[in-house]
Write a protein that holds these residues in place. Structure first.
Motif, short mmCIF file in Angstrom:
data_model
loop_
_atom_site.label_atom_id
_atom_site.label_comp_id
_atom_site.label_asym_id
_atom_site.label_seq_id
_atom_site.Cartn_x
_atom_site.Cartn_y
_atom_site.Cartn_z
N PRO A 238 -2.93 3.74 1.28
CA PRO A 238 -4.18 4.15 0.65
C PRO A 238 -4.95 3.00 -0.01
O PRO A 238 -6.16 3.12 -0.22
CB PRO A 238 -3.74 5.17 -0.41
CG PRO A 238 -2.46 5.71 0.13
CD PRO A 238 -1.80 4.54 0.78
N SER A 239 -4.28 1.91 -0.32
CA SER A 239 -4.95 0.77 -0.95
C SER A 239 -5.51 -0.21 0.07
O SER A 239 -6.08 -1.24 -0.31
CB SER A 239 -3.98 0.04 -1.89
OG SER A 239 -2.89 -0.51 -1.16
N LEU A 240 -5.35 0.09 1.35
CA LEU A 240 -5.80 -0.81 2.41
C LEU A 240 -6.89 -0.17 3.25
O LEU A 240 -6.89 1.05 3.45
CB LEU A 240 -4.62 -1.16 3.33
CG LEU A 240 -3.43 -1.87 2.70
CD1 LEU A 240 -2.31 -1.99 3.72
CD2 LEU A 240 -3.83 -3.24 2.18
N SER B 17 -1.49 8.87 2.90
CA SER B 17 -1.71 7.57 3.54
C SER B 17 -2.77 7.61 4.62
O SER B 17 -3.31 6.57 5.01
CB SER B 17 -0.40 7.06 4.15
OG SER B 17 -0.01 7.91 5.23
N THR C 84 3.26 4.33 1.22
CA THR C 84 2.68 4.33 -0.13
C THR C 84 1.67 3.21 -0.31
O THR C 84 0.83 3.27 -1.23
CB THR C 84 3.78 4.22 -1.20
OG1 THR C 84 4.48 2.98 -1.02
CG2 THR C 84 4.76 5.37 -1.10
N ALA C 85 1.72 2.18 0.53
CA ALA C 85 0.77 1.07 0.43
C ALA C 85 -0.54 1.34 1.14
O ALA C 85 -1.57 0.73 0.83
CB ALA C 85 1.40 -0.21 0.99
#
Length: 222
Positions: A80-82, A114, A77-78
């Motif tokens: 996509p922000s990276l 992701s 879940t983390a």
């Protein structure tokens, strides 16, 4: 990618031998990433203490504590922000992905969102070790009985990287509805091959071949 699709993890010497065969070298020389994402989507599991227990390899989670050279955490879940360059090399360098149980459709959604799903076909030597939902996510469909979290598409489709479905935890003492009769009813609605497996059984997929390894009970439901 090589697959070790389990119901309960690496629970006995036969499944452990299958894992060793897929790795081709001792566990102590291999690096692993654990993926707890599926747990967050299931009301019986996480987030909370169960996710922590999986990550720490505490009793009842026979995957993370097998003696790996190193174990890292990959939270889908983390991602996509990276930027991809922050996490793709970490995945490519890992020998094994240890994928927890939980909700298979929630996991499937985040494999796609992701970007991990785009990477999987290129991970030819990586071993995917799934537990319950972590195994079911690789199948074409999970069946209505295993739909908890409802994906945007609204159906029961998973990743479809294998051509069979999986009914896990067959005859589990804490899951009285997981009987062979229930599995047969479930399979009849899917329209394709399926396996009912207990927690002492695993399905190995490598080089286009499918093999069941077991010290317990399983059945192919055609």
């Amino acid at each position: 990618m090589k697959l070790l699709l389990t119901s309960g993890g690496v629970t006995n010497p036969t499944i452990r031998a299958a894992l060793d065969g897929l790795l081709g070298r001792p566990v102590e020389e291999c690096t692993a990433l654990c993926i707890p994402t599926a747990m967050y989507g299931h009301p019986w599991v996480g987030p909370g203490v169960k996710a922590r227990e999986f990550v720490l390899g505490e009793p009842g989670n026979p995957m993370v504590q097998l003696g790996w050279r190193s174990v890292g955490l990959l939270e889908l879940t983390a991602l996509p922000s990276l930027p991809a360059e922050r996490w793709e090399p970490v995945v490519r360098e890992a020998d094994v992905l240890l994928v927890s149980g939980g909700d298979a459709l929630y996991l499937s959604h985040w494999v796609h969102e992701s970007g991990l799903g785009d990477l999987l076909p290129s991970l030819e030597d990586t071993v995917w070790v799934g537990m319950s939902a972590g195994s079911m996510v690789m199948t074409p469909r999970v069946g209505d009985e295993f739909v908890g979290w409802r994906p945007p598409a609204g159906d029961d489709r998973a990743l479809g990287l294998v051509d069979f479905s999986i009914f896990p935890h067959l005859d589990h003492p804490e899951l009285p509805t997981n009987t062979l009769a229930a599995a047969e009813t479930w399979a009849a609605r899917l329209g394709g091959p399926a396996y009912a497996v207990d927690d002492d059984t695993a399905i190995v997929v490598a080089d286009g071949e499918v093999e069941v390894v077991s010290e317990g009970t399983w059945k192919l439901l055609a």
